[in-house]
Design a protein around this motif. Structure first.
Motif, PDB file in Angstrom:
ATOM      1  N   GLU A   1       0.825  -1.210   0.000  1.00  0.00           N
ATOM      2  CA  GLU A   1       0.000   0.000   0.000  1.00  0.00           C
ATOM      3  C   GLU A   1       0.862   1.265   0.000  1.00  0.00           C
ATOM      4  OE1 GLU A   1      -2.591   0.231   3.409  1.00  0.00           O
ATOM      5  OE2 GLU A   1      -0.966  -0.154   4.791  1.00  0.00           O
ATOM      6  N   TRP A   2       2.165   1.118   0.181  1.00  0.00           N
ATOM      7  CA  TRP A   2       3.100   2.240   0.154  1.00  0.00           C
ATOM      8  C   TRP A   2       3.976   2.129  -1.093  1.00  0.00           C
ATOM      9  CZ3 TRP A   2       2.192   6.038   3.448  1.00  0.00           C
ATOM     10  CH2 TRP A   2       1.488   5.746   4.622  1.00  0.00           C
ATOM     11  N   PRO A   3       3.646   2.844  -2.184  1.00  0.00           N
ATOM     12  CA  PRO A   3       4.405   2.710  -3.430  1.00  0.00           C
ATOM     13  C   PRO A   3       5.906   2.944  -3.288  1.00  0.00           C
ATOM     14  CG  PRO A   3       2.360   3.844  -3.853  1.00  0.00           C
ATOM     15  CD  PRO A   3       2.468   3.703  -2.356  1.00  0.00           C
ATOM     16  N   ARG A   4       6.313   3.884  -2.450  1.00  0.00           N
ATOM     17  CA  ARG A   4       7.755   4.142  -2.295  1.00  0.00           C
ATOM     18  C   ARG A   4       8.453   2.974  -1.599  1.00  0.00           C
ATOM     19  NH1 ARG A   4       8.778   7.505  -6.136  1.00  0.00           N
ATOM     20  NH2 ARG A   4       7.815   9.519  -5.896  1.00  0.00           N
TER      21      ARG A   4
ATOM     22  N   GLU B   1       8.681   0.296  -4.222  1.00  0.00           N
ATOM     23  CA  GLU B   1       9.753   0.656  -5.143  1.00  0.00           C
ATOM     24  C   GLU B   1      11.121   0.308  -4.554  1.00  0.00           C
ATOM     25  OE1 GLU B   1      11.070   4.569  -7.716  1.00  0.00           O
ATOM     26  OE2 GLU B   1      10.254   4.885  -5.700  1.00  0.00           O
ATOM     27  N   GLN B   2      11.319   0.613  -3.285  1.00  0.00           N
ATOM     28  CA  GLN B   2      12.595   0.343  -2.618  1.00  0.00           C
ATOM     29  C   GLN B   2      12.862  -1.166  -2.538  1.00  0.00           C
ATOM     30  OE1 GLN B   2      12.614   1.703   1.441  1.00  0.00           O
ATOM     31  NE2 GLN B   2      14.743   1.130   1.783  1.00  0.00           N
ATOM     32  N   LEU B   3      11.857  -1.941  -2.150  1.00  0.00           N
ATOM     33  CA  LEU B   3      12.023  -3.389  -2.052  1.00  0.00           C
ATOM     34  C   LEU B   3      12.275  -4.014  -3.428  1.00  0.00           C
ATOM     35  CD1 LEU B   3       9.201  -4.130   0.535  1.00  0.00           C
ATOM     36  CD2 LEU B   3      11.667  -4.133   0.963  1.00  0.00           C
ATOM     37  N   CYS B   4      11.564  -3.544  -4.426  1.00  0.00           N
ATOM     38  CA  CYS B   4      11.758  -4.057  -5.781  1.00  0.00           C
ATOM     39  C   CYS B   4      13.129  -3.664  -6.336  1.00  0.00           C
ATOM     40  CB  CYS B   4      10.645  -3.590  -6.701  1.00  0.00           C
ATOM     41  SG  CYS B   4       9.065  -4.412  -6.334  1.00  0.00           S
ATOM     42  N   HIS B   5      13.656  -2.540  -5.893  1.00  0.00           N
ATOM     43  CA  HIS B   5      15.005  -2.134  -6.298  1.00  0.00           C
ATOM     44  C   HIS B   5      16.031  -3.164  -5.814  1.00  0.00           C
ATOM     45  CE1 HIS B   5      18.362   0.415  -7.343  1.00  0.00           C
ATOM     46  NE2 HIS B   5      18.839   0.245  -6.120  1.00  0.00           N
ATOM     47  N   GLU B   6      15.821  -3.681  -4.602  1.00  0.00           N
ATOM     48  CA  GLU B   6      16.715  -4.714  -4.066  1.00  0.00           C
ATOM     49  C   GLU B   6      16.707  -5.949  -4.968  1.00  0.00           C
ATOM     50  OE1 GLU B   6      18.768  -4.463  -1.353  1.00  0.00           O
ATOM     51  OE2 GLU B   6      18.142  -2.356  -1.386  1.00  0.00           O
ATOM     52  N   ILE B   7      15.548  -6.277  -5.506  1.00  0.00           N
ATOM     53  CA  ILE B   7      15.443  -7.415  -6.419  1.00  0.00           C
ATOM     54  C   ILE B   7      16.049  -7.075  -7.774  1.00  0.00           C
ATOM     55  CG2 ILE B   7      13.799  -8.838  -7.728  1.00  0.00           C
ATOM     56  CD1 ILE B   7      11.930  -8.635  -5.230  1.00  0.00           C
ATOM     57  N   ALA B   8      15.656  -5.940  -8.337  1.00  0.00           N
ATOM     58  CA  ALA B   8      16.081  -5.571  -9.687  1.00  0.00           C
ATOM     59  C   ALA B   8      17.594  -5.440  -9.812  1.00  0.00           C
ATOM     60  CB  ALA B   8      15.391  -4.274 -10.113  1.00  0.00           C
ATOM     61  N   THR B   9      18.263  -4.960  -8.761  1.00  0.00           N
ATOM     62  CA  THR B   9      19.719  -4.772  -8.859  1.00  0.00           C
ATOM     63  C   THR B   9      20.455  -6.082  -9.100  1.00  0.00           C
ATOM     64  OG1 THR B   9      19.906  -4.818  -6.439  1.00  0.00           O
ATOM     65  CG2 THR B   9      19.834  -2.654  -7.483  1.00  0.00           C
ATOM     66  N   ARG B  10      19.879  -7.198  -8.691  1.00  0.00           N
ATOM     67  CA  ARG B  10      20.522  -8.498  -8.961  1.00  0.00           C
ATOM     68  C   ARG B  10      20.519  -8.845 -10.447  1.00  0.00           C
ATOM     69  NH1 ARG B  10      19.917 -11.243  -3.584  1.00  0.00           N
ATOM     70  NH2 ARG B  10      17.684 -11.106  -3.256  1.00  0.00           N
TER      71      ARG B  10
ATOM     72  N   THR C   1      -0.886 -13.319  -9.787  1.00  0.00           N
ATOM     73  CA  THR C   1      -1.783 -12.324  -9.204  1.00  0.00           C
ATOM     74  C   THR C   1      -2.089 -12.736  -7.768  1.00  0.00           C
ATOM     75  OG1 THR C   1      -3.666 -13.537 -10.085  1.00  0.00           O
ATOM     76  CG2 THR C   1      -2.877 -11.684 -11.388  1.00  0.00           C
ATOM     77  N   THR C   2      -2.185 -11.846  -6.840  1.00  0.00           N
ATOM     78  CA  THR C   2      -2.297 -10.407  -6.951  1.00  0.00           C
ATOM     79  C   THR C   2      -0.999  -9.739  -6.480  1.00  0.00           C
ATOM     80  OG1 THR C   2      -4.668 -10.529  -6.485  1.00  0.00           O
ATOM     81  CG2 THR C   2      -3.631  -8.414  -6.153  1.00  0.00           C
ATOM     82  N   GLY C   3      -0.515 -10.107  -5.293  1.00  0.00           N
ATOM     83  CA  GLY C   3       0.673  -9.452  -4.752  1.00  0.00           C
ATOM     84  C   GLY C   3       1.891  -9.605  -5.631  1.00  0.00           C
ATOM     85  N   GLY C   4       2.105 -10.800  -6.157  1.00  0.00           N
ATOM     86  CA  GLY C   4       3.255 -11.036  -7.031  1.00  0.00           C
ATOM     87  C   GLY C   4       3.194 -10.203  -8.291  1.00  0.00           C
ATOM     88  N   ALA C   5       1.982  -9.970  -8.805  1.00  0.00           N
ATOM     89  CA  ALA C   5       1.823  -9.172 -10.021  1.00  0.00           C
ATOM     90  C   ALA C   5       2.218  -7.719  -9.783  1.00  0.00           C
ATOM     91  CB  ALA C   5       0.387  -9.261 -10.520  1.00  0.00           C
ATOM     92  N   LEU C   6       1.856  -7.176  -8.620  1.00  0.00           N
ATOM     93  CA  LEU C   6       2.230  -5.798  -8.300  1.00  0.00           C
ATOM     94  C   LEU C   6       3.743  -5.655  -8.203  1.00  0.00           C
ATOM     95  CD1 LEU C   6      -0.484  -5.060  -5.600  1.00  0.00           C
ATOM     96  CD2 LEU C   6      -0.438  -4.225  -7.948  1.00  0.00           C
ATOM     97  N   LEU C   7       4.389  -6.625  -7.574  1.00  0.00           N
ATOM     98  CA  LEU C   7       5.843  -6.599  -7.456  1.00  0.00           C
ATOM     99  C   LEU C   7       6.506  -6.800  -8.818  1.00  0.00           C
ATOM    100  CD1 LEU C   7       6.104  -8.722  -4.214  1.00  0.00           C
ATOM    101  CD2 LEU C   7       6.543  -6.269  -4.404  1.00  0.00           C
ATOM    102  N   ALA C   8       5.984  -7.727  -9.602  1.00  0.00           N
ATOM    103  CA  ALA C   8       6.542  -7.977 -10.932  1.00  0.00           C
ATOM    104  C   ALA C   8       6.458  -6.722 -11.800  1.00  0.00           C
ATOM    105  CB  ALA C   8       5.815  -9.142 -11.597  1.00  0.00           C
ATOM    106  N   GLN C   9       5.357  -5.992 -11.679  1.00  0.00           N
ATOM    107  CA  GLN C   9       5.194  -4.753 -12.450  1.00  0.00           C
ATOM    108  C   GLN C   9       6.304  -3.758 -12.117  1.00  0.00           C
ATOM    109  OE1 GLN C   9       2.805  -3.860 -14.776  1.00  0.00           O
ATOM    110  NE2 GLN C   9       3.784  -1.906 -15.045  1.00  0.00           N
ATOM    111  N   GLU C  10       6.578  -3.586 -10.824  1.00  0.00           N
ATOM    112  CA  GLU C  10       7.600  -2.622 -10.416  1.00  0.00           C
ATOM    113  C   GLU C  10       9.009  -3.102 -10.771  1.00  0.00           C
ATOM    114  OE1 GLU C  10       9.642   0.653  -8.995  1.00  0.00           O
ATOM    115  OE2 GLU C  10       7.543   0.435  -9.602  1.00  0.00           O
ATOM    116  N   VAL C  11       9.283  -4.388 -10.600  1.00  0.00           N
ATOM    117  CA  VAL C  11      10.605  -4.911 -10.981  1.00  0.00           C
ATOM    118  C   VAL C  11      10.792  -4.765 -12.488  1.00  0.00           C
ATOM    119  CG1 VAL C  11      12.061  -6.981 -11.111  1.00  0.00           C
ATOM    120  CG2 VAL C  11      10.810  -6.468  -9.004  1.00  0.00           C
ATOM    121  N   ALA C  12       9.761  -5.075 -13.270  1.00  0.00           N
ATOM    122  CA  ALA C  12       9.842  -4.920 -14.726  1.00  0.00           C
ATOM    123  C   ALA C  12      10.080  -3.463 -15.100  1.00  0.00           C
ATOM    124  CB  ALA C  12       8.571  -5.451 -15.384  1.00  0.00           C
TER     125      ALA C  12
END
Length: 195
Positions: free
Chosen positions: A39-42, A45-54, A67-78
């Motif tokens: 529910e907190w986009p920032r 974003e920060q948590l997905c940054h930890e994933i994306a940097t790998r 879906t559902t939670g994984g899809a939101l995270l996948a969207q931000e990592v993508a």
């Protein structure tokens, strides 16, 4: 980031104590509500940054999330990897599939992202959904592995978690909380086989 995650999760009210039936049908004395993070986009974003940097140095052509939670995270990592995001959606009768015209090509490098890993059901369903396309699965990433690392070992591709904890889970017929008549709460969205 691992050292700050428990404090962040505590601050946002991610972990609850009680008697819960999980989406897997198992019971637990704690529940990890990932939507307190999402529910907190920032924060997301920060948590997905930890994933994306790998994966910044790899050529990932799609990030896939159930879906559902994984899809939101996948969207931000993508978004952070500047690539496509595909969704693995539930099918009536069980399992998941790619819909909405999503297509993968053989050997296409993909990353799978999900929120909370307990038994691995959503991830197994996602893997089954993309298996016919024969992509190159680069890895699996989750925010929280509540199995203490046990569930991650079932996969043949690397599976990483930002935070790994050992949460107690019980089969309904062996649940000590049921034996004590502690009221059962059913959070989440997947219908349980053992209410």
């Amino acid at each position: 980031m691992d050292s700050t995650l428990p404090g962040l999760f505590q601050e946002l009210g991610v972990v609850s104590s009680g008697h819960f039936v999980l989406s897997s049908g198992q019971h637990s004395d704690e529940y990890w509500e990932k939507f307190r993070l999402l529910e907190w986009p920032r924060v997301t974003e920060q948590l997905c940054h930890e994933i994306a940097t790998r994966y910044h140095r790899r050529s990932i052509s799609a990030v896939i999330g159930p879906t559902t939670g994984g899809a939101l995270l996948a969207q931000e990592v993508a978004r952070q990897l500047d690539t496509r995001c595909l969704l693995a959606e539930p099918v009536s009768g069980g399992g998941r599939e790619l819909r909405r015209g999503f297509v993968l090509h053989p050997a296409e490098p993909v990353l799978i992202v999900d929120d909370v890993l307990t038994t691995g059901l959503s991830l197994r369903e996602t893997l089954s959904a993309i298996e016919p396309y024969r992509p190159d699965i680069t890895g699996i990433e989750v925010l929280i592995d509540r199995s203490g690392g046990k569930a991650a070992r079932q996969f043949t591709v690397p599976c990483h978690a930002l935070l790994t904890v050992s949460a107690r889970t019980y089969k309904p017929e062996e649940c000590p909380l049921c034996a004590k008549d502690v009221p059962l709460v059913k959070p989440g969205t997947r219908i349980s086989l053992h209410p």
